[in-house]
Design a protein around this motif. Structure first.
Motif, mmCIF file in Angstrom:
data_model
loop_
_atom_site.group_PDB
_atom_site.id
_atom_site.type_symbol
_atom_site.label_atom_id
_atom_site.label_comp_id
_atom_site.label_asym_id
_atom_site.label_seq_id
_atom_site.Cartn_x
_atom_site.Cartn_y
_atom_site.Cartn_z
ATOM 1 N N ALA A 148 21.719 21.706 27.321
ATOM 2 C CA ALA A 148 20.483 21.729 26.744
ATOM 3 C C ALA A 148 19.301 22.282 27.473
ATOM 4 C CB ALA A 148 20.393 20.352 26.093
ATOM 5 N N VAL A 149 18.455 23.042 27.234
ATOM 6 C CA VAL A 149 17.190 23.593 27.756
ATOM 7 C C VAL A 149 15.965 22.812 27.395
ATOM 8 C CG1 VAL A 149 15.900 25.589 28.545
ATOM 9 C CG2 VAL A 149 18.449 25.746 28.107
ATOM 10 N N GLU A 150 15.320 22.374 28.129
ATOM 11 C CA GLU A 150 13.997 21.739 27.811
ATOM 12 C C GLU A 150 12.974 22.775 27.260
ATOM 13 O OE1 GLU A 150 13.195 18.466 27.942
ATOM 14 O OE2 GLU A 150 15.159 17.867 28.732
ATOM 15 N N GLY A 151 12.484 22.264 26.158
ATOM 16 C CA GLY A 151 11.242 23.104 25.541
ATOM 17 C C GLY A 151 9.926 23.542 26.498
ATOM 18 N N ALA A 161 16.227 30.296 24.395
ATOM 19 C CA ALA A 161 16.962 29.353 23.689
ATOM 20 C C ALA A 161 16.812 28.006 24.397
ATOM 21 C CB ALA A 161 18.606 29.727 24.146
ATOM 22 N N GLN A 162 17.361 26.931 23.515
ATOM 23 C CA GLN A 162 17.347 25.387 23.827
ATOM 24 C C GLN A 162 18.707 25.084 23.982
ATOM 25 O OE1 GLN A 162 14.600 23.505 21.105
ATOM 26 N NE2 GLN A 162 12.762 23.868 22.095
ATOM 27 N N ALA A 185 16.966 21.647 32.324
ATOM 28 C CA ALA A 185 18.042 21.608 31.665
ATOM 29 C C ALA A 185 18.997 20.553 31.933
ATOM 30 C CB ALA A 185 18.855 23.128 31.732
ATOM 31 N N ARG A 186 20.106 20.019 31.065
ATOM 32 C CA ARG A 186 21.078 19.112 31.211
ATOM 33 C C ARG A 186 22.180 19.450 30.661
ATOM 34 N NH1 ARG A 186 19.443 14.602 34.272
ATOM 35 N NH2 ARG A 186 17.194 13.964 34.286
ATOM 36 N N ALA A 187 23.336 18.883 31.324
ATOM 37 C CA ALA A 187 24.648 19.042 30.450
ATOM 38 C C ALA A 187 24.955 17.781 29.779
ATOM 39 C CB ALA A 187 25.970 19.094 31.556
ATOM 40 N N ALA A 188 25.774 17.726 28.635
ATOM 41 C CA ALA A 188 26.016 16.613 27.807
ATOM 42 C C ALA A 188 26.035 15.043 28.528
ATOM 43 C CB ALA A 188 27.239 16.668 26.866
#
Length: 236
Positions: A148-151, A161-162, A185-188
């Motif tokens: 997940a990429v931070e806006g 992309a997010q 960004a972070r993984a789940a």
């Protein structure tokens, strides 16, 4: 029009059959990604920063790509002991990469840091690493997983992309952020997969994964190299 010149610090290899001796190398996929982006990749020798002026060496380049590689020595981030999984530590490589990270940011040269490169930047700015993530499957090795990429980050603007599918190969991760760094960004599982420095003089983003692995067929991953080369060209 000449291509922007992108410095890529070499990695030491103990044996290379084609060359017969130990070598200084870079991943072909990484070099090809820079070339596809319109850059001119140039491997640079990891010389001792105590006796060479790294700033002067970097000043001729339009951008820097800090690549993956072995582990940083834990003493570099204040650890008193070394986990048994730590591998391929090289004192000269560490000293050079850390100085490249500091001087590139100081000079405002566009910088993309990949995998070990992200960890180097974090340590160079005073952060720490978790020496081994553990887990029976070592979930971040030999795997492509969603990130997940931070806006509002440079990473989001670069990839458009997010959420991205990231090719990962690492057993360490950021523990404490270096002062000034923010998570992009972070993984789940919460693992930091991207870092940025909002107050940086020049364009900078770092990813814990290997975008070069899938860049030939994934335009989102190739876009990271495109963004680096574009920023490098704008600086000229």
């Amino acid at each position: 029009m000449t291509r922007p010149l992108i410095a890529v610090p070499a990695r030491f290899a103990e044996t290379t059959s084609a060359l017969r001796y130990a070598a200084e190398v870079n991943a072909r996929a990484l070099i090809e990604a820079v070339w596809r982006a319109g850059g001119e990749p140039a491997t640079i020798h990891p010389a001792d920063p105590a006796v060479t002026d790294v700033s002067a060496r970097l000043a001729r380049f339009d951008g820097v790509l800090l690549p993956g590689g072995g582990d940083l020595a834990p003493h570099r981030y204040g650890a008193a002991d070394t986990h048994g999984s730590v591998y391929d530590v090289d004192d000269l490589q560490d000293a050079f990469d850390l100085e490249v990270a500091r001087r590139t940011l100081d000079l405002g040269i566009p910088l993309l840091a990949v995998c070990r490169g992200l960890q180097v930047v974090n340590v160079a700015l005073g952060g720490t690493l978790e020496q081994d993530m553990g887990g029976p499957e070592r979930e971040h090795r030999h795997v492509v997983h969603p990130v997940a990429v931070e806006g509002g980050t440079l990473l989001e603007r670069a990839t458009g992309a997010q959420k991205v599918e990231a090719s990962c190969y690492h057993h360490q991760r950021v523990e404490r952020l270096g002062p000034g760094l923010t998570v992009a960004a972070r993984a789940a599982d919460g693992t930091v997969e991207g870092l940025e420095l909002p107050d940086a003089e020049g364009w900078f983003t770092a990813v814990q994964w290997h975008p070069e692995d899938t860049a030939p067929e994934d335009s989102v991953q190739q876009a990271l190299f495109d963004a680096l080369v574009r920023a490098a060209g704008e600086r000229r």
